[in-house]
Write a protein that holds these residues in place. Structure first.
Motif, PDB file in Angstrom:
ATOM      1  N   SER A 112     -42.290  49.865 -23.859  1.00 40.15           N
ATOM      2  CA  SER A 112     -42.236  50.716 -22.669  1.00 40.15           C
ATOM      3  C   SER A 112     -40.809  51.145 -22.380  1.00 40.15           C
ATOM      4  O   SER A 112     -40.550  52.314 -22.062  1.00 40.15           O
ATOM      5  CB  SER A 112     -42.794  49.974 -21.457  1.00 40.15           C
ATOM      6  N   LYS A 147     -44.300  58.430 -16.458  1.00 45.80           N
ATOM      7  CA  LYS A 147     -43.307  59.398 -16.921  1.00 45.80           C
ATOM      8  C   LYS A 147     -43.741  60.081 -18.209  1.00 45.80           C
ATOM      9  O   LYS A 147     -43.502  61.268 -18.404  1.00 45.80           O
ATOM     10  CB  LYS A 147     -41.969  58.691 -17.165  1.00 45.80           C
ATOM     11  N   LEU A 148     -44.358  59.314 -19.093  1.00 46.03           N
ATOM     12  CA  LEU A 148     -44.782  59.887 -20.373  1.00 46.03           C
ATOM     13  C   LEU A 148     -45.824  60.978 -20.182  1.00 46.03           C
ATOM     14  O   LEU A 148     -45.696  62.080 -20.711  1.00 46.03           O
ATOM     15  CB  LEU A 148     -45.323  58.789 -21.294  1.00 46.03           C
ATOM     16  N   MET A 153     -43.509  53.676 -17.514  1.00 42.34           N
ATOM     17  CA  MET A 153     -43.548  54.429 -18.765  1.00 42.34           C
ATOM     18  C   MET A 153     -44.741  55.377 -18.806  1.00 42.34           C
ATOM     19  O   MET A 153     -44.606  56.557 -19.101  1.00 42.34           O
ATOM     20  CB  MET A 153     -43.622  53.435 -19.934  1.00 42.34           C
ATOM     21  N   GLN A 154     -45.903  54.882 -18.469  1.00 43.83           N
ATOM     22  CA  GLN A 154     -47.107  55.696 -18.601  1.00 43.83           C
ATOM     23  C   GLN A 154     -47.065  56.890 -17.647  1.00 43.83           C
ATOM     24  O   GLN A 154     -47.413  58.002 -18.026  1.00 43.83           O
ATOM     25  CB  GLN A 154     -48.366  54.823 -18.460  1.00 43.83           C
ATOM     26  N   TYR A 207     -53.844  53.994 -27.663  1.00 41.34           N
ATOM     27  CA  TYR A 207     -53.091  53.996 -26.414  1.00 41.34           C
ATOM     28  C   TYR A 207     -53.684  54.984 -25.414  1.00 41.34           C
ATOM     29  O   TYR A 207     -53.914  54.654 -24.255  1.00 41.34           O
ATOM     30  CB  TYR A 207     -51.616  54.324 -26.664  1.00 41.34           C
ATOM     31  N   LEU A 256     -39.211  54.877 -22.336  1.00 42.44           N
ATOM     32  CA  LEU A 256     -38.520  55.356 -21.135  1.00 42.44           C
ATOM     33  C   LEU A 256     -37.118  55.846 -21.477  1.00 42.44           C
ATOM     34  O   LEU A 256     -36.681  56.898 -20.988  1.00 42.44           O
ATOM     35  CB  LEU A 256     -38.443  54.242 -20.091  1.00 42.44           C
ATOM     36  N   HIS A 291     -44.323  64.005 -18.643  1.00 36.32           N
ATOM     37  CA  HIS A 291     -43.489  64.739 -19.592  1.00 36.32           C
ATOM     38  C   HIS A 291     -44.318  65.557 -20.576  1.00 36.32           C
ATOM     39  O   HIS A 291     -44.046  66.739 -20.808  1.00 36.32           O
ATOM     40  CB  HIS A 291     -42.603  63.760 -20.368  1.00 36.32           C
ATOM     41  N   LEU A 305     -37.322  59.169 -23.097  1.00 40.68           N
ATOM     42  CA  LEU A 305     -37.660  60.205 -22.133  1.00 40.68           C
ATOM     43  C   LEU A 305     -36.425  60.647 -21.347  1.00 40.68           C
ATOM     44  O   LEU A 305     -36.270  61.829 -21.035  1.00 40.68           O
ATOM     45  CB  LEU A 305     -38.737  59.703 -21.167  1.00 40.68           C
TER      46      LEU A 305
END
Lengths: 157, 157
Positions: A147, B29-30, B26-27, A23, A151, B33, A154
């Motif tokens: 995803s 925010k991830l 998602m990417q 990833y 989210l 974070h 998170l």
DNA sequence: TAAGATTGACGGATCAATCTTG
DNA sequence: CAAGATTGATCCGTCAATCTTA
């Protein structure tokens, strides 16, 4: 490191490590590629693209700065800096907001419109080719599910 | 835009749009974070972390600059700038390479070692909690498959 | 005082140019 | 000249401070 074993920490198992490394590698290369293509094909960044897309979708090609920051999930200072640069390049303008004199509108210029109309089809084409053409419908669905799960996690961190 | 229809372009269908938007969100925010946590918990960035991890895994905690750039998939100038900053903060040092006097070794310092040993368990913990704890083994496998497929497509672009 | 927004300083990333040794 | 690496210019993103109006 993701697989080491020194303390009482719960590390990742082999499958998880493989997934995580794949990833990370994929996301790095993908965003680099999309940025590079957009830059060479249309002379804009991915961030510029996102701003232009949202302005195009908005009524009258105009949006409040904070509203734009909200939908893009950007800090307000980032929005401010970025819009300043886009304005210098003639892609957007600012107009004062008459109802609330603290606020400002961001407005798409003719040039901005021209650029996004030229850039969008090429960009989508690349995304489709690189990401979606070889994924099964099941994989596409799974990508959405994964995803969203991340989210969700998170949110509650 | 990913779903518009003006020209002869093949756009994304509804499922693909949903997947793409979820992924992008998602990417963003991830990575934000993970960076924020690493910064507040251990006072390093994700990039610093990756450098330290690779140095830890290397023989004698030392690696050539270009080798490091290769495994991290970084431009050599990025590596150079980044290592300069890490050296200023005492996380690494440089040593000259006696066999090939053009080259330089990057060496993990005691402080660098201390920092990564403190940071790694916490970082893995967050990754596990946010990404993996709620994914099924099937989803983990699918994530690997999807990432590899995209990487393959990127190779042949 | 708080909300909407901008600014300045600083670390980070890229590109082209440069320096040194092979 | 090419390979290993650094440097300088410039753009991007974040944080804290600031300015103006509500």
């Amino acid at each position: 490191v993701y697989g080491g074993d020194v303390t009482g920490t719960r590390w990742l198992d082999d499958d998880q490590q493989r997934a995580w490394r794949s990833y990370l590698r994929m996301q790095g290369k993908l965003s680099a590629h999309l940025n590079r293509r957009l830059q060479t094909d249309s002379d804009i960044s991915l961030a510029d693209f996102d701003v232009l897309v949202h302005l195009t979708d908005a009524e009258g090609g105009r949006m409040r700065v904070l509203e734009l920051a909200r939908v893009l999930d950007w800090e307000k200072s980032r929005a401010s800096h970025h819009l300043a640069r886009m304005q210098r390049r003639g892609l957007i303008t600012r107009e004062e907001c008459t109802e609330d004199k603290r606020g400002a509108f961001v407005v798409l210029t003719r040039e901005g419109q021209r650029v996004i109309e030229e850039a969008a089809p090429q960009h989508v084409e690349v995304v489709r080719r690189v990401v979606f053409d070889d994924l099964t419908p099941e994989q596409v669905e799974m990508l959405t599910a994964i995803s969203r799960q991340v989210l969700d996690n998170l949110e509650s961190e």
